[in-house]
Write a protein that holds these residues in place. Sequence first.
Motif, PDB file in Angstrom:
ATOM      1  N   TRP A 200      11.734 -12.966  15.064  1.00  0.00           N
ATOM      2  CA  TRP A 200      12.625 -11.793  14.351  1.00  0.00           C
ATOM      3  C   TRP A 200      12.212 -10.485  15.257  1.00  0.00           C
ATOM      4  CZ3 TRP A 200      13.038 -11.375   8.371  1.00  0.00           C
ATOM      5  CH2 TRP A 200      13.800 -12.358   7.919  1.00  0.00           C
ATOM      6  N   ILE A 201      13.153  -9.991  15.805  1.00  0.00           N
ATOM      7  CA  ILE A 201      13.004  -8.614  16.530  1.00  0.00           C
ATOM      8  C   ILE A 201      14.068  -7.563  15.912  1.00  0.00           C
ATOM      9  CG2 ILE A 201      13.412  -7.771  18.729  1.00  0.00           C
ATOM     10  CD1 ILE A 201      12.766 -10.868  19.937  1.00  0.00           C
ATOM     11  N   LEU A 202      13.655  -6.525  15.994  1.00  0.00           N
ATOM     12  CA  LEU A 202      14.489  -5.446  15.354  1.00  0.00           C
ATOM     13  C   LEU A 202      15.794  -5.297  16.372  1.00  0.00           C
ATOM     14  CD1 LEU A 202      14.640  -2.963  13.500  1.00  0.00           C
ATOM     15  CD2 LEU A 202      13.558  -1.444  15.297  1.00  0.00           C
ATOM     16  N   ASN A 203      16.736  -5.355  15.514  1.00  0.00           N
ATOM     17  CA  ASN A 203      18.276  -5.514  16.689  1.00  0.00           C
ATOM     18  C   ASN A 203      18.398  -4.548  17.640  1.00  0.00           C
ATOM     19  OD1 ASN A 203      18.638  -3.456  14.221  1.00  0.00           O
ATOM     20  ND2 ASN A 203      20.560  -3.472  15.425  1.00  0.00           N
TER      21      ASN A 203
ATOM     22  N   ARG B 256      23.419  -3.807   5.399  1.00  0.00           N
ATOM     23  CA  ARG B 256      23.757  -5.407   4.787  1.00  0.00           C
ATOM     24  C   ARG B 256      23.865  -6.342   5.803  1.00  0.00           C
ATOM     25  NH1 ARG B 256      25.825  -5.922  -0.172  1.00  0.00           N
ATOM     26  NH2 ARG B 256      27.140  -7.727   0.569  1.00  0.00           N
ATOM     27  N   LYS B 257      23.742  -5.971   6.933  1.00  0.00           N
ATOM     28  CA  LYS B 257      23.723  -6.898   7.996  1.00  0.00           C
ATOM     29  C   LYS B 257      22.721  -7.796   8.163  1.00  0.00           C
ATOM     30  CE  LYS B 257      25.805  -6.289  12.133  1.00  0.00           C
ATOM     31  NZ  LYS B 257      25.929  -5.575  13.548  1.00  0.00           N
ATOM     32  N   ILE B 258      21.661  -7.394   7.019  1.00  0.00           N
ATOM     33  CA  ILE B 258      20.406  -8.243   7.198  1.00  0.00           C
ATOM     34  C   ILE B 258      20.814  -9.892   6.779  1.00  0.00           C
ATOM     35  CG2 ILE B 258      19.779  -7.824   4.856  1.00  0.00           C
ATOM     36  CD1 ILE B 258      17.451  -7.975   7.690  1.00  0.00           C
ATOM     37  N   LEU B 259      21.901  -9.479   6.182  1.00  0.00           N
ATOM     38  CA  LEU B 259      22.427 -11.355   5.679  1.00  0.00           C
ATOM     39  C   LEU B 259      22.676 -11.946   7.111  1.00  0.00           C
ATOM     40  CD1 LEU B 259      25.162 -10.071   2.960  1.00  0.00           C
ATOM     41  CD2 LEU B 259      22.650 -11.091   2.557  1.00  0.00           C
ATOM     42  N   THR B 260      22.880 -11.413   8.215  1.00  0.00           N
ATOM     43  CA  THR B 260      23.197 -11.951   9.402  1.00  0.00           C
ATOM     44  C   THR B 260      21.903 -12.685   9.639  1.00  0.00           C
ATOM     45  OG1 THR B 260      24.952 -10.696  10.043  1.00  0.00           O
ATOM     46  CG2 THR B 260      23.839 -11.821  11.698  1.00  0.00           C
ATOM     47  N   THR B 261      20.875 -11.730   9.505  1.00  0.00           N
ATOM     48  CA  THR B 261      19.477 -12.222  10.006  1.00  0.00           C
ATOM     49  C   THR B 261      19.076 -13.454   9.121  1.00  0.00           C
ATOM     50  OG1 THR B 261      18.645  -9.980  10.482  1.00  0.00           O
ATOM     51  CG2 THR B 261      17.066 -11.726  10.230  1.00  0.00           C
ATOM     52  N   PHE B 262      19.364 -13.367   7.892  1.00  0.00           N
ATOM     53  CA  PHE B 262      18.968 -14.642   7.037  1.00  0.00           C
ATOM     54  C   PHE B 262      19.878 -15.891   7.473  1.00  0.00           C
ATOM     55  CE2 PHE B 262      17.407 -11.304   4.305  1.00  0.00           C
ATOM     56  CZ  PHE B 262      15.968 -11.628   4.270  1.00  0.00           C
ATOM     57  N   ASN B 263      21.247 -15.762   7.845  1.00  0.00           N
ATOM     58  CA  ASN B 263      22.016 -16.755   7.941  1.00  0.00           C
ATOM     59  C   ASN B 263      21.645 -17.390   9.253  1.00  0.00           C
ATOM     60  OD1 ASN B 263      23.571 -16.508   5.414  1.00  0.00           O
ATOM     61  ND2 ASN B 263      24.899 -15.168   6.549  1.00  0.00           N
TER      62      ASN B 263
ATOM     63  N   PRO C 244      18.064 -11.088  15.518  1.00  0.00           N
ATOM     64  CA  PRO C 244      18.328  -9.725  15.432  1.00  0.00           C
ATOM     65  C   PRO C 244      17.905  -9.500  13.754  1.00  0.00           C
ATOM     66  CG  PRO C 244      20.224 -10.569  15.529  1.00  0.00           C
ATOM     67  CD  PRO C 244      19.268 -11.638  15.794  1.00  0.00           C
ATOM     68  N   VAL C 245      16.986  -8.323  13.461  1.00  0.00           N
ATOM     69  CA  VAL C 245      16.681  -8.044  12.194  1.00  0.00           C
ATOM     70  C   VAL C 245      17.289  -6.442  11.998  1.00  0.00           C
ATOM     71  CG1 VAL C 245      14.929  -7.347  10.667  1.00  0.00           C
ATOM     72  CG2 VAL C 245      14.526  -9.014  12.168  1.00  0.00           C
ATOM     73  N   TYR C 246      18.113  -6.501  10.947  1.00  0.00           N
ATOM     74  CA  TYR C 246      18.803  -5.330  10.812  1.00  0.00           C
ATOM     75  C   TYR C 246      18.323  -4.459   9.417  1.00  0.00           C
ATOM     76  CZ  TYR C 246      22.274  -7.465  13.745  1.00  0.00           C
ATOM     77  OH  TYR C 246      23.182  -7.933  14.857  1.00  0.00           O
TER      78      TYR C 246
END
Length: 219
Positions: A51-54, A110-117, A104-106
């Motif tokens: 997990w890396i800061l976007n 709300r783009k944090i959902l991309t991280t989880f997906n 990427p970690v947002y």
Amino acid sequence: MIRAIIRKFYPTYSVQIPKNINGPVVYVSHHQNLFGPFVTLLWFPKCLHAWILNVFLDQSSCFKQYVDYTFTKRYGLNRNLAKIFALPLSYFVSKLLNSGKGIPVYRGSRKILTTFNLSVDALSRGESIVIFPDIDYRDHSSNIKEMYDGFLYLEKYYYKATGKHVCFIPLYASKKKKMLIADKQIYFRDEVDFNVERKKVVQEIHANLNHLAKKSGDI
């Protein structure tokens, strides 16, 4: 290629983790001002999605981060000098982290959902993840302090997708022993309220990381 080159010059770290791991894992480790990610990604024997800061995965965002914060506010360079250092470094770092299949970690979006997906997709393929959830990532000490616990929502998304609990393993990088060490597999329990269990699991991970640091003689 970069990892192979660095391994020739950097001290070798051995890896001691449970042998009975069955399936994908979310490794949780101590950042220690980049020491943890550096050693883990350098010496862990299998590919891990970190997990890396976007901002560090995109060249222009990475450049801005270095100029607006890292080199100016953190290291005190003037802005023009910061730009000189930031330009080539931003290309190298973003290219390197993308080649390592970082996720990427947002934060605060709300783009944090991309991280989880993306994380669930990787886990569902049988691939493992490593997360460094220190709140103060610049802390050099071996004793981990406060941790973010939002990463534990991975359990919800993974369970919804697969019907299985995800395996969390605290992974400690010991400077004294030159080892990556893990000795515990942690799962959420069935039929327990998620928020109650989340508090228990993060405490268990936190305590185990500090136990491994003490056991290794680092604290």
